[in-house]
Design a protein around this motif. Structure first.
Motif, PDB file in Angstrom:
ATOM      1  N   ALA A   4      31.546  49.726  37.067  1.00 34.55           N
ATOM      2  CA  ALA A   4      31.278  50.100  38.337  1.00 34.55           C
ATOM      3  C   ALA A   4      31.220  48.830  39.315  1.00 34.55           C
ATOM      4  CB  ALA A   4      30.143  51.179  38.727  1.00 34.55           C
ATOM      5  N   GLU A   5      30.309  47.709  38.888  1.00 31.21           N
ATOM      6  CA  GLU A   5      30.093  46.479  39.686  1.00 31.21           C
ATOM      7  C   GLU A   5      31.461  45.923  39.567  1.00 31.21           C
ATOM      8  OE1 GLU A   5      27.217  42.718  39.662  1.00 31.21           O
ATOM      9  OE2 GLU A   5      26.661  44.429  38.245  1.00 31.21           O
ATOM     10  N   LEU A  53      35.995  43.898  42.708  1.00 31.80           N
ATOM     11  CA  LEU A  53      37.619  43.660  42.731  1.00 31.80           C
ATOM     12  C   LEU A  53      38.163  44.517  43.999  1.00 31.80           C
ATOM     13  CD1 LEU A  53      38.486  44.053  38.873  1.00 31.80           C
ATOM     14  CD2 LEU A  53      38.657  42.266  40.272  1.00 31.80           C
ATOM     15  N   GLY A  54      37.361  45.186  44.595  1.00 36.04           N
ATOM     16  CA  GLY A  54      37.761  46.247  45.631  1.00 36.04           C
ATOM     17  C   GLY A  54      38.750  47.366  45.358  1.00 36.04           C
ATOM     18  N   LEU A 101      40.306  53.606  39.093  1.00 38.01           N
ATOM     19  CA  LEU A 101      41.515  52.728  38.958  1.00 38.01           C
ATOM     20  C   LEU A 101      41.028  51.622  37.871  1.00 38.01           C
ATOM     21  CD1 LEU A 101      44.123  51.729  39.837  1.00 38.01           C
ATOM     22  CD2 LEU A 101      42.981  50.268  41.521  1.00 38.01           C
ATOM     23  N   LEU A 102      40.168  51.236  37.851  1.00 28.58           N
ATOM     24  CA  LEU A 102      39.727  50.263  36.852  1.00 28.58           C
ATOM     25  C   LEU A 102      39.672  50.746  35.440  1.00 28.58           C
ATOM     26  CD1 LEU A 102      38.727  47.467  35.734  1.00 28.58           C
ATOM     27  CD2 LEU A 102      36.369  48.312  36.067  1.00 28.58           C
ATOM     28  N   ALA A 116      36.974  35.377  38.308  1.00 31.46           N
ATOM     29  CA  ALA A 116      36.264  35.290  39.487  1.00 31.46           C
ATOM     30  C   ALA A 116      35.334  36.448  39.737  1.00 31.46           C
ATOM     31  CB  ALA A 116      37.140  34.989  40.623  1.00 31.46           C
ATOM     32  N   ALA A 117      35.306  37.460  39.494  1.00 33.13           N
ATOM     33  CA  ALA A 117      34.398  38.565  39.742  1.00 33.13           C
ATOM     34  C   ALA A 117      33.167  38.336  38.695  1.00 33.13           C
ATOM     35  CB  ALA A 117      34.760  39.960  39.683  1.00 33.13           C
TER      36      ALA A 117
END
Length: 73
Positions: free
Chosen positions: A19-20, A25-26, A31-32, A51-52
């Motif tokens: 979730a984080e 990622l927006g 979707l993830l 990067a996240a």
């Protein structure tokens, strides 16, 4: 190893949940999860995921003569 396994191992190492990651990622968590199920990520998405997690992604071809070709060359 699948894309899902790589990302889930990195998340566990980072002590970050899906979730984080989705939030950073927006993306929605749904979707993830869908993307993890298909395992299809563009190079740009791999870079955004790295990067996240504050862990740059390295994608290279390493040839026997020592030459490398890729993002981190």
């Amino acid at each position: 190893m699948t894309a899902r396994q790589i990302i889930e191992m990195a998340l566990a190492y980072k002590r970050m949940d899906k979730a984080e990651l989705a939030s950073k990622l927006g993306w929605s968590p749904q979707l993830l999860n869908k993307r993890l199920n298909t395992g299809k990520f563009s190079v740009e998405e791999w870079q955004a995921i790295g990067a996240a997690m504050e862990a740059p992604v390295q994608i290279n071809f390493c040839f026997p003569d020592g030459q490398t070709v890729g993002l981190n060359k």
